[in-house]
Motif scaffolding. Sequence first.
Motif, PDB file in Angstrom:
ATOM      1  N   ARG A  46       0.832  -1.175   0.000  1.00  0.00           N
ATOM      2  CA  ARG A  46       0.000   0.000   0.000  1.00  0.00           C
ATOM      3  C   ARG A  46       0.883   1.247   0.000  1.00  0.00           C
ATOM      4  NH1 ARG A  46      -2.612   1.697   4.499  1.00  0.00           N
ATOM      5  NH2 ARG A  46      -3.946   3.422   3.988  1.00  0.00           N
ATOM      6  N   ARG A  47       1.904   1.191   0.828  1.00  0.00           N
ATOM      7  CA  ARG A  47       2.780   2.344   0.918  1.00  0.00           C
ATOM      8  C   ARG A  47       3.474   2.603  -0.408  1.00  0.00           C
ATOM      9  NH1 ARG A  47       5.750   3.116   6.485  1.00  0.00           N
ATOM     10  NH2 ARG A  47       5.753   5.162   5.584  1.00  0.00           N
ATOM     11  N   LEU A 103       1.068   4.065  -2.824  1.00  0.00           N
ATOM     12  CA  LEU A 103       0.840   5.448  -2.455  1.00  0.00           C
ATOM     13  C   LEU A 103       1.975   6.332  -2.913  1.00  0.00           C
ATOM     14  CD1 LEU A 103      -0.543   5.518   1.130  1.00  0.00           C
ATOM     15  CD2 LEU A 103      -1.029   7.159  -0.659  1.00  0.00           C
ATOM     16  N   LEU A 109       1.564   9.209  -5.622  1.00  0.00           N
ATOM     17  CA  LEU A 109       1.811  10.573  -5.162  1.00  0.00           C
ATOM     18  C   LEU A 109       2.913  11.203  -5.982  1.00  0.00           C
ATOM     19  CD1 LEU A 109       1.719  10.682  -1.282  1.00  0.00           C
ATOM     20  CD2 LEU A 109       0.386  12.012  -2.913  1.00  0.00           C
ATOM     21  N   TRP A 111       8.642  13.676  -0.745  1.00  0.00           N
ATOM     22  CA  TRP A 111       8.797  12.963   0.543  1.00  0.00           C
ATOM     23  C   TRP A 111       9.932  11.953   0.570  1.00  0.00           C
ATOM     24  CZ3 TRP A 111       8.402   9.478   4.666  1.00  0.00           C
ATOM     25  CH2 TRP A 111       8.293  10.128   5.913  1.00  0.00           C
ATOM     26  N   GLN A 144       2.583  14.700   4.922  1.00  0.00           N
ATOM     27  CA  GLN A 144       3.930  14.595   4.370  1.00  0.00           C
ATOM     28  C   GLN A 144       4.250  15.759   3.450  1.00  0.00           C
ATOM     29  OE1 GLN A 144       3.839  10.623   2.608  1.00  0.00           O
ATOM     30  NE2 GLN A 144       5.075   9.901   4.319  1.00  0.00           N
ATOM     31  N   SER A 145       3.210  16.253   2.797  1.00  0.00           N
ATOM     32  CA  SER A 145       3.459  17.286   1.803  1.00  0.00           C
ATOM     33  C   SER A 145       2.411  18.376   1.925  1.00  0.00           C
ATOM     34  CB  SER A 145       3.408  16.662   0.407  1.00  0.00           C
ATOM     35  OG  SER A 145       3.322  17.671  -0.565  1.00  0.00           O
ATOM     36  N   GLU A 202       7.856  19.707   3.022  1.00  0.00           N
ATOM     37  CA  GLU A 202       7.865  18.265   3.289  1.00  0.00           C
ATOM     38  C   GLU A 202       7.926  18.123   4.799  1.00  0.00           C
ATOM     39  OE1 GLU A 202      11.133  16.399   0.952  1.00  0.00           O
ATOM     40  OE2 GLU A 202      11.231  18.415   0.123  1.00  0.00           O
ATOM     41  N   LEU A 203       6.927  17.435   5.357  1.00  0.00           N
ATOM     42  CA  LEU A 203       6.823  17.391   6.811  1.00  0.00           C
ATOM     43  C   LEU A 203       6.998  15.970   7.329  1.00  0.00           C
ATOM     44  CD1 LEU A 203       3.692  19.685   7.311  1.00  0.00           C
ATOM     45  CD2 LEU A 203       6.074  20.352   7.069  1.00  0.00           C
ATOM     46  N   SER A 227      -1.229  16.448   1.652  1.00  0.00           N
ATOM     47  CA  SER A 227      -1.513  15.016   1.586  1.00  0.00           C
ATOM     48  C   SER A 227      -0.760  14.333   2.709  1.00  0.00           C
ATOM     49  CB  SER A 227      -1.097  14.450   0.229  1.00  0.00           C
ATOM     50  OG  SER A 227       0.273  14.665   0.013  1.00  0.00           O
ATOM     51  N   ASN A 230       0.337  10.476   4.911  1.00  0.00           N
ATOM     52  CA  ASN A 230       0.936   9.178   4.586  1.00  0.00           C
ATOM     53  C   ASN A 230      -0.110   8.092   4.388  1.00  0.00           C
ATOM     54  OD1 ASN A 230       0.348   9.283   7.417  1.00  0.00           O
ATOM     55  ND2 ASN A 230       1.571   7.455   7.689  1.00  0.00           N
TER      56      ASN A 230
END
Lengths: 156, 111
Positions: A5-6, A9, A13, A36, B48-49, B63-64, B92, B94
Amino acid sequence: MDQQRRLLLKSTLAASTTGVAISAGLLTPKAVLAAWNSAAFEAKDLNAAMTGAFGATAPEESNQIELKAPEVAENGASVTVTVSSKLAKTNAISILVQNNAQPLSATFNLGATTEATITTNIKMGKTSDVIAVVKADGKLYSTKQLVKVTIGGCGG
Amino acid sequence: MANTNSTIQIKSSLKKDVATIRLLVSHPMETGMRKDKKGNLIPAKFIQSLICEHAGNTVLDAELNSTISTNPYIKFQFSGAKDGDSLKISWSDNTGGKDSAELEITSKRKK
């Protein structure tokens, strides 16, 4: 399951941000790929976080960066930190907390019209140096300040 | 606030063409390291963003990590703004959660 899933994502993203950014002509592809940066954010110690985020561990100390943080924070769940840079061509500001389980708290990439001053609230698990890293004209600079924490804010 | 359902709220002020934005996002920012009353770990859920756009330019691309406080607060400034300009903010997290809002930059105080 979770892993998949990660991954999904992350890829979706990354894909969407990339598309938007490139079509807007705002970011170079290299910058887009930095979306990220898990290697940096999930790093468990300062050196690994710095390497992940900047590819270097010891940014030059600079008195052109001002880091405003309380000397004593009563509540580590919310510590207000302001970073200002007087360095020319400052385009990113990062905030790191040395003794947090994950030292890198945030990276703020600034636009061309954005002033090099950022204020935000961070969590601090315990007393620690707070480090500001500024990217200016392609080089890295830093400054730090000790913040004493009375009550930790990272739970656990 | 105009839109109380949004997770995103801003307070803005203008001095000449420099806008000061105080941004507040409602979000739990769970680190994944906290435990609930039964001792079970609360899963990580954090932004995260976070991206702010003004007049087609990205003025802030943040970016957090989960170590940003619950209900993240960010204050920043940018030039080239005028009264009534809109600022588009999107975030958005995680877990796939996201939200966006377009808010007006104004020097007038709102209740």
